[in-house]
Design a protein around this motif. Structure first.
Motif, PDB file in Angstrom:
ATOM      1  N   SER A  18      21.452 -36.009 -79.853  1.00  0.00           N
ATOM      2  CA  SER A  18      22.144 -37.114 -80.517  1.00  0.00           C
ATOM      3  C   SER A  18      21.491 -37.430 -81.852  1.00  0.00           C
ATOM      4  CB  SER A  18      22.171 -38.363 -79.632  1.00  0.00           C
ATOM      5  OG  SER A  18      20.889 -38.918 -79.515  1.00  0.00           O
ATOM      6  N   LEU A  19      22.327 -37.865 -82.779  1.00  0.00           N
ATOM      7  CA  LEU A  19      21.907 -38.278 -84.117  1.00  0.00           C
ATOM      8  C   LEU A  19      22.412 -39.701 -84.327  1.00  0.00           C
ATOM      9  CD1 LEU A  19      23.168 -35.116 -86.001  1.00  0.00           C
ATOM     10  CD2 LEU A  19      20.812 -35.603 -85.380  1.00  0.00           C
ATOM     11  N   ASP A  20      21.544 -40.574 -84.799  1.00  0.00           N
ATOM     12  CA  ASP A  20      21.954 -41.953 -85.013  1.00  0.00           C
ATOM     13  C   ASP A  20      21.289 -42.493 -86.271  1.00  0.00           C
ATOM     14  OD1 ASP A  20      23.199 -44.361 -84.547  1.00  0.00           O
ATOM     15  OD2 ASP A  20      21.724 -45.052 -83.087  1.00  0.00           O
ATOM     16  N   LEU A  21      22.079 -43.060 -87.171  1.00  0.00           N
ATOM     17  CA  LEU A  21      21.557 -43.705 -88.374  1.00  0.00           C
ATOM     18  C   LEU A  21      21.392 -45.192 -88.094  1.00  0.00           C
ATOM     19  CD1 LEU A  21      23.565 -42.137 -91.322  1.00  0.00           C
ATOM     20  CD2 LEU A  21      21.178 -41.786 -90.743  1.00  0.00           C
ATOM     21  N   ILE A  26      13.592 -53.669 -93.849  1.00  0.00           N
ATOM     22  CA  ILE A  26      13.598 -54.229 -95.193  1.00  0.00           C
ATOM     23  C   ILE A  26      14.555 -53.451 -96.087  1.00  0.00           C
ATOM     24  CG2 ILE A  26      12.188 -54.692 -97.230  1.00  0.00           C
ATOM     25  CD1 ILE A  26       9.822 -55.039 -95.275  1.00  0.00           C
ATOM     26  N   ASP A  27      14.396 -52.144 -96.131  1.00  0.00           N
ATOM     27  CA  ASP A  27      15.287 -51.297 -96.914  1.00  0.00           C
ATOM     28  C   ASP A  27      15.257 -49.899 -96.325  1.00  0.00           C
ATOM     29  OD1 ASP A  27      12.788 -50.499 -97.609  1.00  0.00           O
ATOM     30  OD2 ASP A  27      13.107 -50.505 -99.763  1.00  0.00           O
ATOM     31  N   GLY A  28      16.110 -49.023 -96.852  1.00  0.00           N
ATOM     32  CA  GLY A  28      16.141 -47.648 -96.387  1.00  0.00           C
ATOM     33  C   GLY A  28      16.928 -47.481 -95.096  1.00  0.00           C
ATOM     34  N   TRP A  49      12.504 -41.425 -91.648  1.00  0.00           N
ATOM     35  CA  TRP A  49      12.814 -42.540 -92.532  1.00  0.00           C
ATOM     36  C   TRP A  49      13.218 -42.001 -93.893  1.00  0.00           C
ATOM     37  CZ3 TRP A  49      11.232 -44.294 -97.248  1.00  0.00           C
ATOM     38  CH2 TRP A  49      11.706 -45.549 -97.606  1.00  0.00           C
ATOM     39  N   PHE A  50      14.240 -42.627 -94.498  1.00  0.00           N
ATOM     40  CA  PHE A  50      14.738 -42.228 -95.812  1.00  0.00           C
ATOM     41  C   PHE A  50      14.888 -43.461 -96.687  1.00  0.00           C
ATOM     42  CE2 PHE A  50      16.188 -39.113 -92.776  1.00  0.00           C
ATOM     43  CZ  PHE A  50      15.879 -37.921 -93.408  1.00  0.00           C
ATOM     44  N   PRO A  51      14.690 -43.324 -97.994  1.00  0.00           N
ATOM     45  CA  PRO A  51      14.788 -44.473 -98.891  1.00  0.00           C
ATOM     46  C   PRO A  51      16.218 -44.987 -99.069  1.00  0.00           C
ATOM     47  CG  PRO A  51      14.362 -42.491-100.146  1.00  0.00           C
ATOM     48  CD  PRO A  51      14.263 -42.120 -98.705  1.00  0.00           C
ATOM     49  N   ASP A  52      17.217 -44.138 -98.809  1.00  0.00           N
ATOM     50  CA  ASP A  52      18.604 -44.585 -98.946  1.00  0.00           C
ATOM     51  C   ASP A  52      19.498 -43.889 -97.924  1.00  0.00           C
ATOM     52  OD1 ASP A  52      18.861 -42.026 -99.938  1.00  0.00           O
ATOM     53  OD2 ASP A  52      19.221 -42.647-101.999  1.00  0.00           O
ATOM     54  N   ALA A  53      20.700 -44.423 -97.760  1.00  0.00           N
ATOM     55  CA  ALA A  53      21.641 -43.901 -96.760  1.00  0.00           C
ATOM     56  C   ALA A  53      22.112 -42.491 -97.109  1.00  0.00           C
ATOM     57  CB  ALA A  53      22.831 -44.838 -96.631  1.00  0.00           C
TER      58      ALA A  53
END
Length: 90
Positions: A18-21, A26-28, A49-53
């Motif tokens: 499974s993959l879940d965003l 705070i951000d990211g 963890w990623f800085p943006d979607a």
């Protein structure tokens, strides 16, 4: 969330992935990847963890394409990854 399954009883292969965003506190964005044997008591999990979607979706797309090449079947798609551009394979 994307839920993928691979079942091949001849090879004793009963797997799920499974993959879940999930948004960060705070951000990211976080991409939570869970995998293991179907109906297992414990599944393995990794959180990226990623800085943006956009970066998180790119990684999710890459993992999704790999799982499809390994004969996983889509069981369910929903949540953040159900957005129209999330699963484009171009």
């Amino acid at each position: 969330m994307i839920l993928l399954r691979s079942v091949d009883s001849d090879r004793n292969r009963f797997r799920q992935y499974s993959l879940d965003l999930q948004p960060g506190l705070i951000d990211g964005m976080s991409l939570v990847v869970t995998w293991g044997r179907l109906n297992a008591r414990r599944l393995r999990r990794r959180v990226y963890w990623f800085p943006d979607a956009a970066a998180a979706r790119r990684r999710a797309q890459a993992i999704y394409r790999i799982r499809l090449r390994h004969h996983y079947q889509v069981e369910r798609i929903g949540g953040w990854l159900a957005l129209p551009d999330a699963l484009e394979t171009t």
